[in-house]
Scaffold this motif. Sequence first.
Motif, PDB file in Angstrom:
ATOM      1  N   LEU A 136       0.812  -1.291  -0.032  1.00  0.00           N
ATOM      2  CA  LEU A 136      -0.158  -0.098   0.045  1.00  0.00           C
ATOM      3  C   LEU A 136       0.874   1.398   0.047  1.00  0.00           C
ATOM      4  CD1 LEU A 136      -2.157  -1.648   2.569  1.00  0.00           C
ATOM      5  CD2 LEU A 136      -2.888  -1.088   0.250  1.00  0.00           C
ATOM      6  N   ALA A 182       5.212   1.538  -8.645  1.00  0.00           N
ATOM      7  CA  ALA A 182       3.919   1.122  -8.555  1.00  0.00           C
ATOM      8  C   ALA A 182       3.281   0.865 -10.093  1.00  0.00           C
ATOM      9  CB  ALA A 182       3.126   2.342  -8.032  1.00  0.00           C
ATOM     10  N   PRO A 186       1.511  -3.079 -10.908  1.00  0.00           N
ATOM     11  CA  PRO A 186       0.190  -2.512 -10.565  1.00  0.00           C
ATOM     12  C   PRO A 186      -0.727  -3.356  -9.757  1.00  0.00           C
ATOM     13  CG  PRO A 186       0.119  -3.004 -12.974  1.00  0.00           C
ATOM     14  CD  PRO A 186       1.587  -3.296 -12.282  1.00  0.00           C
ATOM     15  N   HIS A 187      -0.367  -4.719  -9.959  1.00  0.00           N
ATOM     16  CA  HIS A 187      -1.339  -5.755  -8.935  1.00  0.00           C
ATOM     17  C   HIS A 187      -0.814  -5.652  -7.631  1.00  0.00           C
ATOM     18  CE1 HIS A 187      -4.151  -8.843  -8.277  1.00  0.00           C
ATOM     19  NE2 HIS A 187      -3.330  -9.554  -7.790  1.00  0.00           N
ATOM     20  N   HIS A 190      -0.638  -0.760  -4.638  1.00  0.00           N
ATOM     21  CA  HIS A 190      -1.727   0.173  -4.927  1.00  0.00           C
ATOM     22  C   HIS A 190      -1.245   1.349  -4.172  1.00  0.00           C
ATOM     23  CE1 HIS A 190      -4.955  -2.779  -5.671  1.00  0.00           C
ATOM     24  NE2 HIS A 190      -4.169  -3.719  -5.307  1.00  0.00           N
ATOM     25  N   ASP A 204     -10.275   4.052   1.484  1.00  0.00           N
ATOM     26  CA  ASP A 204      -9.600   3.577   0.455  1.00  0.00           C
ATOM     27  C   ASP A 204      -8.838   2.476   0.788  1.00  0.00           C
ATOM     28  OD1 ASP A 204     -10.665   5.597  -1.085  1.00  0.00           O
ATOM     29  OD2 ASP A 204      -8.864   6.676  -1.151  1.00  0.00           O
ATOM     30  N   VAL A 208      -9.245  -1.708  -0.701  1.00  0.00           N
ATOM     31  CA  VAL A 208      -8.142  -2.596  -1.282  1.00  0.00           C
ATOM     32  C   VAL A 208      -8.252  -3.958  -0.391  1.00  0.00           C
ATOM     33  CG1 VAL A 208      -5.723  -2.734  -1.653  1.00  0.00           C
ATOM     34  CG2 VAL A 208      -6.834  -0.531  -2.117  1.00  0.00           C
ATOM     35  N   ARG A 212      -8.656  -7.796  -1.817  1.00  0.00           N
ATOM     36  CA  ARG A 212      -7.652  -8.780  -1.836  1.00  0.00           C
ATOM     37  C   ARG A 212      -8.100  -9.917  -0.844  1.00  0.00           C
ATOM     38  NH1 ARG A 212      -2.726  -8.247  -3.697  1.00  0.00           N
ATOM     39  NH2 ARG A 212      -2.993  -6.882  -5.630  1.00  0.00           N
TER      40      ARG A 212
END
Length: 217
Positions: A136, A182, A186-187, A190, A204, A208, A212
Amino acid sequence: MQHRGRFITLEGGEGVGKSTNLVMVADYLEARGLEVVRTREPGGTPRAEAIRGLLLDPASEEPLDDDAELLLVFAARAQHLARVVRPALERGAWVVCDRFTDATFAYQGGGRGLDKTRISELEAFVQRGLSPDLTLLLDMPMAASQQRLEGRLDRDQSQRDRFEQERGDFFEAVRDAYLERAEAAPHRLHIINADQPLEAVQNDLRAVLERRLEEWA
Ligand code: TMP
């Protein structure tokens, strides 16, 4: 067979709110009945914390060589992985770590300008294939994070550490390197907009995590 635990890292420049949000992330996972180990880099074990002391010590009588800095970061990481992270993941615990190797690419690679291929080689040597399952990245424009940092340092009346003493262009390069990481992964990585009220940042983060957890169930 029980899957090994998941490895979650929090990243971002100085003053973006990592510590507060790490507590939220770890609490969120614990509330779902998971065993969570909260830790940080550089550090996380007594010896690795001693290396952290060497890295952050602003003593100017002997400047720290950039290559020595890079190797100390990875020495601390090797110790932390061996003593804390790998044992925790192997017994099925989840590890929530304040910074990891993306910080090395950002600070030593971006900030110091060290060769990223060399950082990748050390990464492979020390981590032997282990990398975070989720990262993150708390991101905000430099001006905003610098303002927060100034406020914090004034309040704490504390001395700036070696990194906090760096200048604006160093932190711009750190941020750019994080954003580049990032974009390349990208996977895993975040980007969370940290330049908004805490409640919005945490919404946010929860979104995420929720996605996940569903994916990993
Ligand atoms: P902290 O401020 O998040 O506690 O981290 C300590 C400092 O260490 C921070 O300024 C970033 C720096 N650092 C690196 O330069 N490289 C690394 O690989 C890590 C993990 C941290």
